[in-house]
Design an enzyme around this catalytic site. Structure first.
Site, PDB file in Angstrom:
ATOM      1  N   ASP A 299      70.132  23.391  40.609  1.00 54.61           N
ATOM      2  CA  ASP A 299      70.362  22.147  41.322  1.00 54.61           C
ATOM      3  C   ASP A 299      69.138  21.256  41.086  1.00 54.61           C
ATOM      4  OD1 ASP A 299      71.409  20.133  42.838  1.00 54.61           O
ATOM      5  OD2 ASP A 299      71.924  21.389  44.549  1.00 54.61           O
TER       6      ASP A 299
HETATM    7  C1  BGC Z   1      73.012  18.140  44.747  1.00 49.83           C
HETATM    8  C2  BGC Z   1      74.066  18.617  43.796  1.00 49.83           C
HETATM    9  C3  BGC Z   1      74.308  17.580  42.732  1.00 49.83           C
HETATM   10  C4  BGC Z   1      73.011  17.280  42.029  1.00 49.83           C
HETATM   11  C5  BGC Z   1      73.146  16.268  40.905  1.00 49.83           C
HETATM   12  C6  BGC Z   1      71.779  17.654  44.029  1.00 49.83           C
HETATM   13  O1  BGC Z   1      70.883  17.050  44.899  1.00 49.83           O
HETATM   14  O2  BGC Z   1      72.676  19.184  45.632  1.00 49.83           O
HETATM   15  O3  BGC Z   1      75.235  18.919  44.491  1.00 49.83           O
HETATM   16  O4  BGC Z   1      75.288  18.015  41.849  1.00 49.83           O
HETATM   17  O5  BGC Z   1      72.090  16.778  42.976  1.00 49.83           O
HETATM   18  O6  BGC Z   1      73.334  15.006  41.377  1.00 49.83           O
END
Ligand code: BGC
Length: 740
Positions: A299
């Site tokens: 993530d």
């Molecule tokens: C979120 C994810 C997301 C990623 C990309 C993160 O902060 O937890 O769910 O896919 O950002 O935007």
């Protein structure tokens, strides 16, 4: 300047001068002598050939994801790209124009030594431009086929706009509605999350990733993120191995079985080992037990956060922990690009680990056909977005997602001559999009008020008053609202949450609506006029003050761009509501966590709250209809069955009312006693079907005893125990005997 245009200019500066974009193999400089460029060679051989040609530095670059453009998720403040290496593995693409992507791709194809295409990812969560109801609402449809189709629409719009990969579906089981991300998943039940997650994967990926209208899916957040302590985002999660297997891993397994190309590791610390450095979950389970062959992306910044979580001493160490645990791609921590080379030299990471990670990333790129078709055809926005059939599907999903929570006969609204439409959500546009609205446009939103005008305008006089805002303490609009209510036969009151009140980093200590909305409703109730409460929100709400004041309550969720027809049709009775809750609505925030599939207490007659009920206000599966259904007895092909056998169960359901309706039949199992205790009941199958007024439909469940009546132990081994097992459908029960 709009953010996309700004990015285009930045990119132009970066890659100009730009020669004509090539689509054919020949113009990409492809020759069939080079194995990896030959589309007729099996993917694995192409991967190996390419890997063999790559330098260590080129390999490392494949394992990084940067961003292109500006992010509209304020949580991840977008990075303006000024210097993207042509060898980067992936970019989060915040644009909607293929042209922008193609220019960047051309940079990679023509300015990197091996011409490896970039993989463009984006959070396409409940639509790209055609925004569907939030995933939590989608789960309330209990219609996996509609969800599959909505994901296919999202994939089509995204791929045609330059996105190859979506960071969706989220299959995090969540028991705590204070956690804002409940909006993004499919509710509190592991089986439901698995069923909808698998449907979403099939929708996004279609029959083949190598198709101009499909995208690679990403199961997230692996794993246990929904167990965040006290509903606070990003924090520690205490998850026993048994609960990990019972609750949190189950939907991911279904998603992997459905063929998900990628998985995203979670932010949370799982009982001492963060999800992004967890070898047990990332390698032992995902790869070795389940045979997952795609790649794992971290993530956003999760690798770097291993330092804040006090697991890694610095970024280099964090990268080593992550890749050695089974992480393949680093999203925005810059641990791999900055330090992996040194870690390899020092022997902290071995070449096999590096090569395996690169293999997995390349494999997905080959599967997507990016080497043959690195560029996105530049079609008009009209041909890509908001197609007629996409809008019709958005309407269907909205219709089936809305849940009639209460009705004392006020609905459907028949014969009313004067209607007061009140509340901050009545004319909201952006508010209906919900979190992660992708490239949804406020102007595309069909607002509730307009739907009501179309539905009732010719037979009924309407008066609108906003009453108050979502929050704050300005009550100056109350007087006008009261005036409208006094004048009307019925008040339709629209309350709820802003789009940004749910989603990432939106934890709340109380799930009640703000005080001003309560005060508005209480003031209107004093007029004595019946109130139909319509809620639009991204999480279960605490409604104990509002519920007694409402004659009827419709949970409309955040329905996306096309929810107004659905809502108006439900209010008028043109549409028979069929949504059922995929998550429990606590009576009070203090009851959280509260969910249906809890384990049984040792004292069923004691242990209740002394200051309030211990029951939720609305339970999992609740939802009313304008018709009535009667269930017949469950019948079984046998009531004694072998541990490895199969069983056919049936239940007849009759529509005993006078309106056609769609009924969802939920099949639960309940184990009276077992070596490892089981939840009081567990969902194992569901099916939704139309039943015409007066008719009977027979619903069936084909049981695979080992799978459906067994359970995983704390090591993930499926256990089936001999003895009794109860099958529960609505108010019907059947006992099955499992034998050796
Ligand atoms: C979120 C994810 C997301 C990623 C990309 C993160 O902060 O937890 O769910 O896919 O950002 O935007």
């Amino acid at each position: 300047m709009n953010r996309y245009r700004k990015t285009v200019y930045l990119l132009l500066a970066l890659v100009a001068p730009v020669p004509a974009i090539a689509q054919s193999n020949a113009s990409c400089g492809v020759t069939t002598e080079v194995l990896y460029r030959n589309p007729n060679v099996p993917i694995e051989a192409r991967v190996e050939d390419l890997l063999r040609r790559m330098t260590t530095e080129e390999k490392i670059m494949q394992l990084n994801q940067y961003t292109l453009g500006m992010n509209n998720n304020k949580n991840n403040v977008g990075v303006e790209v000024t210097d993207i290496p042509a060898t980067v593995g992936s970019l989060i693409f915040f644009g909607t124009e293929p042209d922008l992507r193609n220019r960047m791709q051309q940079h990679a194809m023509e300015h990197s030594r091996l011409g490896i295409p970039i993989l463009f990812g984006h959070d396409v969560i409940h639509g790209f431009r055609t925004i569907f109801p939030i995933p939590l609402a989608q789960a309330c449809t209990w219609n996996t086929e509609a969800v599959r189709r909505s994901c296919a629409v999202a994939a089509q719009e995204a791929r045609m706009s330059g996105v190859d990969w979506t960071f969706s579906p989220m299959v995090d089981v969540a028991h705590d509605p204070r956690w804002g991300r409940v909006a993004e998943g499919y509710g509190e039940d592991p089986f439901a999350n698995g069923a909808f997650g698998a449907a979403a994967v099939r929708g996004y990926q279609g029959a083949s990733l190598d198709d101009s209208l499909t995208v690679a899916a990403c199961l997230k957040h692996y794993v246990g993120y929904g167990a965040s302590e006290a509903g606070r985002d990003y924090v520690y999660t205490e998850i026993s191995r048994q609960t990990l297997w019972d609750t949190y891993l189950q939907p991911f397994k279904r998603g992997v079985q459905a063929g998900a190309a990628t998985v995203m590791s979670s932010f949370n610390d799982i009982s001492g080992t963060p999800g992004s450095a967890n070898r047990y979950t990332l390698t032992d389970v995902l790869r070795e037990k389940w045979g997952f062959e795609g790649f794992v992306v971290s993530d956003w910044g999760a690798v770097g956060q291993l330092i804040t979580q006090r697991h890694a001493k610095d970024l280099k160490h964090a990268g080593e922990l992550a890749i050695n645990a089974g992480m393949d791609m680093d999203m925005m921590s810059h641990a791999f690009d900055a330090h992996l080379a040194a870690s390899l030299e020092e022997g902290k990471v071995d070449t096999l680990t590096l090569n395996n990670a690169v293999r997995r990333v390349l494999r997905v790129k080959f599967q997507l056909g990016l080497f043959e078709h690195p560029y996105t055809p530049e079609n008009s926005t009209d041909s890509r977005f908001l197609r007629k059939e996409s809008l019709a599907l958005a309407d269907t999903v909205a219709q089936e997602s809305m849940v009639l929570l209460k009705n004392n006969g006020a609905l459907p609204l028949k014969g009313k001559k004067k209607m007061a439409v009140i509340g901050p959500l009545a004319k909201a546009d952006h508010g209906l999009l919900g979190c992660w609205w992708g490239h949804g446009n406020d102007d595309d939103v069909d607002v509730f008020y307009d739907g009501i005008m179309r539905e009732f305008g010719s037979q009924c006089q309407l008066r609108y008053a906003k009453g108050c805002d979502y929050d704050g303490d300005d009550a100056t609009g109350f007087a006008e609202a009261v005036k409208a209510a006094r004048w009307a036969d019925v008040v339709v009151l629209f309350l709820g949450e802003k789009s940004r009140w749910s989603g990432e980093n939106t934890s709340r200590a109380s799930i009640a609506l703000p005080e001003i909305q309560h005060r508005l409703m209480e003031t209107l109730a004093q007029t004595g006029k019946p109130i139909v409460l319509v809620l639009s929100n991204g999480r279960p709400l605490e409604l104990n003050r509002m519920e007694p004041l409402a004659s009827a309550i419709v949970e409309a969720w955040q329905p996306g761009i096309n929810g107004a027809n659905a809502l108006a049709g439900i209010l008028s009775g043109r549409i028979n509501p069929s949504g059922r809750l995929a998550i429990t609505f606590p009576y009070s925030t203090g009851q959280i966590p509260i969910y249906y599939n809890r384990r049984q207490s040792g004292r069923t007659h004691q242990g209740f709250y002394n200051d309030m009920t211990s029951n939720p206000l609305y339970s999992f599966g609740d939802g009313l209809s304008y018709t009535t259904y009667t269930y017949g007895d469950i019948t079984a092909s046998a009531t004694q069955v072998d541990k490895n056998g199969r069983l056919h169960l049936e239940v007849p359901v009759t529509n005993t009312g006078d309106m056609d309706g769609q009924e969802t039949v939920f099949w639960f199992v309940s184990d009276p006693y077992s070596t490892i205790t089981r939840p009081v009941k567990e969902l194992k199958h569901f099916e939704k079907r139309m039943i015409k007024a007066g008719e009977t439909e027979t619903f069936a469940f084909d049981v695979d005893v080992a799978q459906d009546l067994g359970y995983p132990d704390g090591n993930g081994n499926q256990v089936v125990e001999v003895g009794e097992m109860t099958i529960l459908v609505k108010d019907k029960k059947l006992t099955i005997n499992i034998t050796d």
